[in-house]
Write a protein that holds these residues in place. Structure first.
Motif, mmCIF file in Angstrom:
data_model
loop_
_atom_site.group_PDB
_atom_site.id
_atom_site.type_symbol
_atom_site.label_atom_id
_atom_site.label_comp_id
_atom_site.label_asym_id
_atom_site.label_seq_id
_atom_site.Cartn_x
_atom_site.Cartn_y
_atom_site.Cartn_z
ATOM 1 N N GLY A 67 9.257 11.411 -25.697
ATOM 2 C CA GLY A 67 10.424 11.079 -26.504
ATOM 3 C C GLY A 67 11.756 11.271 -25.806
ATOM 4 N N VAL A 68 11.756 11.755 -24.570
ATOM 5 C CA VAL A 68 12.994 11.969 -23.817
ATOM 6 C C VAL A 68 13.079 10.917 -22.709
ATOM 7 C CG1 VAL A 68 14.293 13.570 -22.349
ATOM 8 C CG2 VAL A 68 12.969 14.442 -24.277
ATOM 9 N N TYR A 69 14.190 10.213 -22.674
ATOM 10 C CA TYR A 69 14.405 9.182 -21.656
ATOM 11 C C TYR A 69 15.515 9.636 -20.718
ATOM 12 C CZ TYR A 69 11.653 6.503 -24.898
ATOM 13 O OH TYR A 69 10.646 6.080 -25.712
ATOM 14 N N ASN A 70 15.248 9.547 -19.419
ATOM 15 C CA ASN A 70 16.192 10.000 -18.399
ATOM 16 C C ASN A 70 16.578 8.866 -17.475
ATOM 17 O OD1 ASN A 70 14.266 12.339 -19.088
ATOM 18 N ND2 ASN A 70 16.054 13.350 -18.262
ATOM 19 N N ASP A 71 17.779 8.965 -16.918
ATOM 20 C CA ASP A 71 18.210 8.044 -15.873
ATOM 21 C C ASP A 71 17.445 8.403 -14.606
ATOM 22 O OD1 ASP A 71 20.090 7.510 -13.417
ATOM 23 O OD2 ASP A 71 20.800 6.176 -15.017
ATOM 24 N N ASN A 72 16.817 7.415 -13.968
ATOM 25 C CA ASN A 72 16.004 7.671 -12.776
ATOM 26 C C ASN A 72 16.807 8.133 -11.569
ATOM 27 O OD1 ASN A 72 13.615 7.021 -14.034
ATOM 28 N ND2 ASN A 72 13.657 4.902 -13.377
ATOM 29 N N LYS A 73 18.091 7.855 -11.552
ATOM 30 C CA LYS A 73 18.906 8.243 -10.397
ATOM 31 C C LYS A 73 19.592 9.588 -10.590
ATOM 32 C CE LYS A 73 19.712 3.554 -8.870
ATOM 33 N NZ LYS A 73 20.665 2.486 -8.648
ATOM 34 N N THR A 74 20.088 9.848 -11.807
ATOM 35 C CA THR A 74 20.857 11.067 -12.034
ATOM 36 C C THR A 74 20.056 12.170 -12.704
ATOM 37 O OG1 THR A 74 21.638 10.362 -14.211
ATOM 38 C CG2 THR A 74 22.966 9.707 -12.287
ATOM 39 N N GLY A 75 18.988 11.808 -13.415
ATOM 40 C CA GLY A 75 18.216 12.792 -14.157
ATOM 41 C C GLY A 75 18.802 13.097 -15.518
ATOM 42 N N LEU A 76 19.978 12.552 -15.828
ATOM 43 C CA LEU A 76 20.617 12.816 -17.110
ATOM 44 C C LEU A 76 19.830 12.177 -18.248
ATOM 45 C CD1 LEU A 76 24.352 12.230 -16.157
ATOM 46 C CD2 LEU A 76 23.189 14.420 -16.471
ATOM 47 N N VAL A 77 19.790 12.861 -19.388
ATOM 48 C CA VAL A 77 19.122 12.322 -20.569
ATOM 49 C C VAL A 77 19.944 11.155 -21.093
ATOM 50 C CG1 VAL A 77 18.391 12.822 -22.927
ATOM 51 C CG2 VAL A 77 18.079 14.544 -21.141
ATOM 52 N N THR A 78 19.274 10.022 -21.284
ATOM 53 C CA THR A 78 19.958 8.820 -21.762
ATOM 54 C C THR A 78 19.545 8.444 -23.174
ATOM 55 O OG1 THR A 78 18.283 7.409 -20.766
ATOM 56 C CG2 THR A 78 20.264 7.889 -19.452
ATOM 57 N N GLY A 79 18.473 9.040 -23.669
ATOM 58 C CA GLY A 79 18.046 8.700 -25.018
ATOM 59 C C GLY A 79 16.919 9.589 -25.497
ATOM 60 N N LEU A 80 16.772 9.607 -26.807
ATOM 61 C CA LEU A 80 15.699 10.359 -27.436
ATOM 62 C C LEU A 80 15.000 9.466 -28.447
ATOM 63 C CD1 LEU A 80 17.484 13.732 -28.320
ATOM 64 C CD2 LEU A 80 15.855 13.345 -26.484
ATOM 65 N N TYR A 81 13.705 9.613 -28.547
ATOM 66 C CA TYR A 81 12.946 8.948 -29.587
ATOM 67 C C TYR A 81 12.415 10.047 -30.493
ATOM 68 C CZ TYR A 81 9.395 6.411 -32.104
ATOM 69 O OH TYR A 81 8.626 5.871 -33.112
ATOM 70 N N ILE A 82 13.029 10.155 -31.645
ATOM 71 C CA ILE A 82 12.641 11.194 -32.601
ATOM 72 C C ILE A 82 12.146 10.486 -33.855
ATOM 73 C CG2 ILE A 82 13.423 13.192 -33.938
ATOM 74 C CD1 ILE A 82 13.524 13.593 -30.889
ATOM 75 N N ASN A 83 10.908 10.746 -34.214
ATOM 76 C CA ASN A 83 10.306 10.095 -35.366
ATOM 77 C C ASN A 83 9.738 11.171 -36.281
ATOM 78 O OD1 ASN A 83 9.167 8.307 -37.124
ATOM 79 N ND2 ASN A 83 7.506 7.700 -35.781
ATOM 80 N N GLU A 84 10.462 11.489 -37.325
ATOM 81 C CA GLU A 84 9.955 12.493 -38.273
ATOM 82 C C GLU A 84 8.980 11.837 -39.214
ATOM 83 O OE1 GLU A 84 11.756 15.735 -39.747
ATOM 84 O OE2 GLU A 84 13.610 15.541 -38.631
ATOM 85 N N VAL A 85 7.899 12.525 -39.473
ATOM 86 C CA VAL A 85 6.858 12.002 -40.355
ATOM 87 C C VAL A 85 6.963 12.656 -41.696
ATOM 88 C CG1 VAL A 85 4.383 11.711 -40.614
ATOM 89 C CG2 VAL A 85 5.396 11.655 -38.355
#
Length: 85
Positions: A67-85
């Motif tokens: 659920g964590v998306y990072n930039d491949n060059k900087t390592g910075l978090v660029t997005g989250l996928y949060i799905n509450e059930v």
């Protein structure tokens, strides 16, 4: 076209494919920052996760967390996928 020309073209294609994949692997080995990791762990404390889908751990790099998306060059978090059930 001779067999020699085809062999040269195939060699060049293999060479460029190998070189390109090497650079992609080198870029994708960037780690997320400790500051972002701790922020995500604090954020996770407020989530309801009965299925234990978000098994984020302080012992792992957050760039590999579900659920964590990072930039491949900087390592910075660029997005989250949060799905509450």
């Amino acid at each position: 076209m001779g067999a020699s020309f085809v062999a040269h073209v195939l060699f060049l294609l293999c060479f460029f494919a190998t070189t390109f994949s090497f650079f992609l692997k080198a870029e994708s080995n960037v780690s997320c920052s400790e500051k972002e990791k701790q922020a995500l762990l604090n954020f996770k404390k407020g989530l309801s996760d009965p299925s234990k889908k978000y098994s984020w751990s302080d012992q792992e790099d957050c760039s590999g967390w579900w659920g964590v998306y990072n930039d491949n060059k900087t390592g910075l978090v660029t997005g989250l996928y949060i799905n509450e059930v």
